[in-house]
Scaffold this active site. Structure first.
Site, short mmCIF file in Angstrom:
data_model
loop_
_atom_site.label_atom_id
_atom_site.label_comp_id
_atom_site.label_asym_id
_atom_site.label_seq_id
_atom_site.Cartn_x
_atom_site.Cartn_y
_atom_site.Cartn_z
CB SER A 8 -0.87 0.01 1.04
OG SER A 8 -1.47 1.27 1.37
CG HIS A 33 -3.79 -1.61 -1.52
ND1 HIS A 33 -4.95 -2.26 -2.04
CD2 HIS A 33 -4.24 -0.83 -0.59
CE1 HIS A 33 -5.79 -1.99 -1.46
NE2 HIS A 33 -5.51 -1.03 -0.16
CG ASP A 35 -5.26 2.50 0.54
OD1 ASP A 35 -5.94 1.89 0.67
OD2 ASP A 35 -3.84 2.29 1.09
CG MET A 37 -8.26 7.49 2.32
SD MET A 37 -7.16 7.65 3.78
CE MET A 37 -6.51 5.80 3.83
CG HIS A 66 -9.29 0.42 -0.70
ND1 HIS A 66 -8.69 0.07 0.59
CD2 HIS A 66 -10.50 0.58 -0.41
CE1 HIS A 66 -9.57 0.25 1.65
NE2 HIS A 66 -10.68 0.51 1.20
CG MET A 68 -11.24 3.68 1.99
SD MET A 68 -9.56 3.93 2.86
CE MET A 68 -8.74 3.67 1.63
CG MET A 137 -11.73 -2.13 5.40
SD MET A 137 -10.25 -1.91 4.14
CE MET A 137 -9.41 -1.04 5.54
CG PHE A 143 -5.66 7.11 10.09
CD1 PHE A 143 -5.24 8.52 9.60
CD2 PHE A 143 -7.14 7.01 10.28
CE1 PHE A 143 -6.02 9.36 9.85
CE2 PHE A 143 -7.91 8.12 10.54
CZ PHE A 143 -7.15 9.46 10.31
N GLY A 144 -2.87 4.44 7.87
CA GLY A 144 -1.89 3.24 7.88
C GLY A 144 -1.33 3.09 9.52
CG ASP A 175 -6.41 -2.49 3.06
OD1 ASP A 175 -5.19 -2.42 3.66
OD2 ASP A 175 -6.93 -1.84 2.46
CB SER A 198 3.26 0.81 8.22
OG SER A 198 2.09 -0.29 8.77
C1 DX5 Z 1 -6.37 1.99 5.46
C2 DX5 Z 1 -5.96 1.47 4.00
C3 DX5 Z 1 -4.68 0.66 3.93
C4 DX5 Z 1 -3.51 1.01 4.63
C5 DX5 Z 1 -2.88 -0.05 5.32
O1 DX5 Z 1 -7.58 2.46 5.37
O2 DX5 Z 1 -6.87 0.83 3.35
O3 DX5 Z 1 -4.54 0.07 2.63
O4 DX5 Z 1 -2.53 1.60 3.81
O5 DX5 Z 1 -1.80 0.13 6.05
P1 DX5 Z 1 -1.05 -0.63 7.21
O6 DX5 Z 1 -0.59 -2.01 6.37
O7 DX5 Z 1 -0.10 0.16 7.55
O8 DX5 Z 1 -2.30 -1.15 8.21
ZN ZN Z 2 -6.43 0.10 1.44
#
Ligand code: DX5
Ligand code: ZN
Length: 217
Positions: A8, A33, A35, A37, A66, A68, A137, A143-144, A175, A198
């Protein structure tokens, strides 16, 4: 079929994005991947079309985008034009999910549906034959670097049963909070694709971490 790994880019260093993409290109990873948002469906804002186009120009593997965002239907063609190969929308954002999935399919992207940790897997039963993948999810999206929510194992197992009955070609993607510590257990439960942000980009050796996610002990 062996499982896929999708780094990601949310956790990448955007000041060195070209190097981060090249690292993924040269690694054993299968997908990027991406993301998106909107600060409305989720509390965070990430990036949009211009960044995705630039990622696409450098990426040598498909983009798994993805969404969001609220009202994803308004933007499906824009994401196709930006370079999305796989496109997933949240169940929670789509009152006409069947139509949305059909439109993604007609735009020649692989359609996916995403559910939040509280949304019952059983709600996917009637859409399952029409999607290429389900993204479960294992954190609340936005957030990561958040903690993995343990109910994901039970949810993957429930989805695996539905997959066997309704769509054996389905990919189950997980994810949030995924890393080398839980990869093997997630695959054992039935995951086909591991997304990790991360765990990969904050690691001292991201490429070696991808290798471990591809070949967990
Ligand atoms: C969160 C995202 C993820 C995020 C995952 O809303 O959809 O794809 O990047 O990050 P990690 O692997 O750090 O949890
Ligand atoms: Zn994601």
């Amino acid at each position: 079929m062996s499982h896929l790994v999708a780094p990601s880019l949310l956790s990448a260093n955007f000041l060195q994005l070209k190097d981060e993409i090249d690292m993924v290109n040269q690694s054993e990873a299968d997908l990027f991947h991406v993301d998106v948002m909107d600060g409305h469906f989720v509390p965070n804002i990430s990036f949009g079309f211009s960044i995705i186009k630039q990622i696409k120009s450098q990426a040598e593997k498909p983009l798994d985008v993805h969404l969001m965002i609220s009202n994803p239907d308004h933007y499906l063609r824009d994401f196709k034009d930006a370079g999305a190969d796989w496109l997933s929308v949240h169940y929670e954002t789509c009152p006409h999910l069947h139509r949305t999935i059909q439109q993604i399919h007609n735009l020649e992207m692989k359609p996916g549906v995403v559910i939040n940790p509280h949304t019952h897997v059983e709600l996917l039963r009637d859409i399952l034959p029409d999607v290429g993948f389900v993204l479960l999810m294992s954190v609340n999206p936005g957030f990561g670097g958040q903690h993995f929510i343990e109910n994901a194992y039970r949810r993957i197992a429930a989805l695996r049963e539905m997959k066997a009955a309704l769509n054996p070609d389905l990919f189950i993607e997980v994810d949030g909070g995924v890393g080398t510590g839980n990869a093997a257990a997630l695959l054992e439960a039935g995951a086909d694709i591991l997304v990790a942000g991360s765990a990969i980009f904050k690691a001292s050796d991201p490429k070696a971490t991808i290798k471990k996610l591809k070949n967990p002990a």
